[in-house]
Design a protein around this motif. Structure first.
Motif, PDB file in Angstrom:
ATOM      1  N   UNK A   1       0.830  -1.205   0.000  1.00  0.00           N
ATOM      2  CA  UNK A   1       0.000   0.000   0.000  1.00  0.00           C
ATOM      3  C   UNK A   1       0.870   1.263   0.000  1.00  0.00           C
ATOM      4  N   UNK A   2       1.951   1.236   0.773  1.00  0.00           N
ATOM      5  CA  UNK A   2       2.845   2.392   0.811  1.00  0.00           C
ATOM      6  C   UNK A   2       3.466   2.639  -0.556  1.00  0.00           C
ATOM      7  N   UNK A   3       3.866   1.552  -1.232  1.00  0.00           N
ATOM      8  CA  UNK A   3       4.462   1.692  -2.557  1.00  0.00           C
ATOM      9  C   UNK A   3       3.431   2.194  -3.575  1.00  0.00           C
ATOM     10  N   UNK A   4       2.209   1.640  -3.526  1.00  0.00           N
ATOM     11  CA  UNK A   4       1.154   2.092  -4.443  1.00  0.00           C
ATOM     12  C   UNK A   4       0.854   3.575  -4.251  1.00  0.00           C
ATOM     13  N   UNK A   5       0.788   3.992  -2.986  1.00  0.00           N
ATOM     14  CA  UNK A   5       0.515   5.395  -2.690  1.00  0.00           C
ATOM     15  C   UNK A   5       1.623   6.292  -3.228  1.00  0.00           C
ATOM     16  N   UNK A   6       2.874   5.861  -3.069  1.00  0.00           N
ATOM     17  CA  UNK A   6       3.990   6.675  -3.536  1.00  0.00           C
ATOM     18  C   UNK A   6       4.039   6.745  -5.059  1.00  0.00           C
ATOM     19  N   UNK A   7       3.712   5.633  -5.719  1.00  0.00           N
ATOM     20  CA  UNK A   7       3.698   5.624  -7.182  1.00  0.00           C
ATOM     21  C   UNK A   7       2.623   6.576  -7.701  1.00  0.00           C
ATOM     22  N   UNK A   8       1.409   6.472  -7.124  1.00  0.00           N
ATOM     23  CA  UNK A   8       0.329   7.370  -7.538  1.00  0.00           C
ATOM     24  C   UNK A   8       0.687   8.814  -7.207  1.00  0.00           C
ATOM     25  N   UNK A   9       1.295   9.030  -6.042  1.00  0.00           N
ATOM     26  CA  UNK A   9       1.679  10.369  -5.604  1.00  0.00           C
ATOM     27  C   UNK A   9       2.662  11.011  -6.583  1.00  0.00           C
ATOM     28  N   UNK A  10       3.714  10.265  -6.935  1.00  0.00           N
ATOM     29  CA  UNK A  10       4.725  10.787  -7.852  1.00  0.00           C
ATOM     30  C   UNK A  10       4.155  10.966  -9.259  1.00  0.00           C
ATOM     31  N   UNK A  11       3.425   9.948  -9.718  1.00  0.00           N
ATOM     32  CA  UNK A  11       2.882  10.010 -11.083  1.00  0.00           C
ATOM     33  C   UNK A  11       1.893  11.156 -11.238  1.00  0.00           C
ATOM     34  N   UNK A  12       1.058  11.365 -10.231  1.00  0.00           N
ATOM     35  CA  UNK A  12       0.058  12.431 -10.323  1.00  0.00           C
ATOM     36  C   UNK A  12       0.718  13.801 -10.399  1.00  0.00           C
ATOM     37  N   UNK A  13       1.787  13.999  -9.621  1.00  0.00           N
ATOM     38  CA  UNK A  13       2.454  15.308  -9.655  1.00  0.00           C
ATOM     39  C   UNK A  13       3.214  15.505 -10.957  1.00  0.00           C
ATOM     40  N   UNK A  14       3.907  14.466 -11.404  1.00  0.00           N
ATOM     41  CA  UNK A  14       4.655  14.582 -12.664  1.00  0.00           C
ATOM     42  C   UNK A  14       3.706  14.879 -13.828  1.00  0.00           C
TER      43      UNK A  14
END
Length: 326
Positions: free
Chosen positions: A116-129
């Protein structure tokens, strides 16, 4: 070749790339002009840029907290901010997205949920980029700083393609199909890699099933974060007397941010300077002043790393006190 040897070689390659880029930059710069530009900096604007940089990190921590909550992980913003600050220390040595692994490790220890932590970070980074990329494309199309006739049309075409791709990615039917394809592609990998990746992908499916309100909320926070970054750039420009339209800093800060996610150089040195020299040359700024501007922007990372160091030292102090009382 062992994994340790490979890591050392990769770090050496990035170090060589960084050194080569910096050599190409500084051989064309008058060091006296560089020193003069740094000496005339107005530090009240530099201090303001540091404050804006810290606020930008806090906003990003709030955003990641909302994403983690959607995945069933409640975590206080201050803990996420702490993880970001500590990870900044390592990002000065581990280039680009590689340093994000430290942040994931800290978040995993806080939440106890690795996937879950990894999924959140991937979505977090991808959304900002993606948000920064879309903003950059729209602003470049609107202002056309290079003056090329084809640039606005190209930017708008890429924008349409990206928006269409996002709609497909988050539509429940197409998202399920993409997950099925991803799982098929993961089958040849070793079991421990395959199972971890599948867990991460499975936990990320919640983003396809959630309503558009959640994605729009995250996008709005991304806009605020981007504006903080643009304001930071504006302060650094004011500090050394650079006159550039404020809207230009929105897309330029985004370009530097996106390039910083790539594991090309150490602490984004060289890449950031080359990018900013090319950007500021459009507005008649000499290379020496552009390098000083780049160093002022980089100083914000040092401020966050210092905050991360304080967190680390306080954690060590608490651990020592606990050991003494036990």
């Amino acid at each position: 070749m062992t994994d340790r040897t490979k890591r050392i070689l990769k770090l050496l390659v990035r170090g060589l790339v960084t050194a080569a880029l910096l050599w190409l930059i500084f051989r064309e710069i008058d060091l006296d002009a560089l020193t003069e530009a740094l000496a005339r900096a107005r530090w009240r604007y530099v201090l303001l840029s540091w404050a804006l940089g810290v606020l930008a990190y806090w906003v990003r921590a709030e955003r990641l907290g909302l994403i983690l909550k959607k995945l069933g992980c409640k975590l206080a913003t201050r803990k996420i901010f702490r993880a970001s600050a500590v990870a900044t220390i390592y990002s000065l040595v581990l280039p680009g997205i590689v340093g994000v692994g430290v942040k994931w490790y800290i978040l995993r220890s806080f939440t106890g949920k690795a996937a879950q932590a990894l999924s959140a970070m991937v979505y977090n980074q991808a959304s900002e980029v993606l948000l920064r990329l879309l903003l950059s494309l729209v602003l470049v199309a609107a202002t056309n700083p290079g003056g090329a006739w084809w640039m606005p049309a190209l930017c708008l075409a890429v924008t349409v393609v990206l928006v269409a791709g996002l709609l497909l990615l988050f539509h429940p039917r197409t998202a399920a199909r993409l997950v099925s394809i991803s799982n098929s592609l993961l089958k040849p990998l070793p079991a421990f890699v395959r199972e971890g990746a599948m867990k991460t992908i499975a936990s990320s499916q919640v983003f396809a099933s959630t309503g558009p309100g959640f994605h729009l909320n995250i996008a709005a926070i991304n806009v605020v974060s981007t504006l903080f970054s643009a304001a930071l750039y504006w302060c650094c420009a004011r500090a050394i007397g650079i006159s550039v339209p404020a809207t230009a800093f929105v897309w330029q800060a985004s370009v530097v941010y996106i390039l910083g996610r790539l594991p090309i150089s150490v602490a984004n040195f060289g890449v950031r300077e080359c990018t900013l020299i090319g950007f500021l040359s459009l507005y008649g700024v000499d290379a020496a002043t552009a390098v000083v501007f780049s160093l002022l922007v980089f100083s914000n990372a040092l401020v966050m790393a210092f905050i991360g160091l304080l967190y680390q030292l306080s954690g060590i102090s608490r651990a020592e006190k606990a050991a003494d009382t036990s």
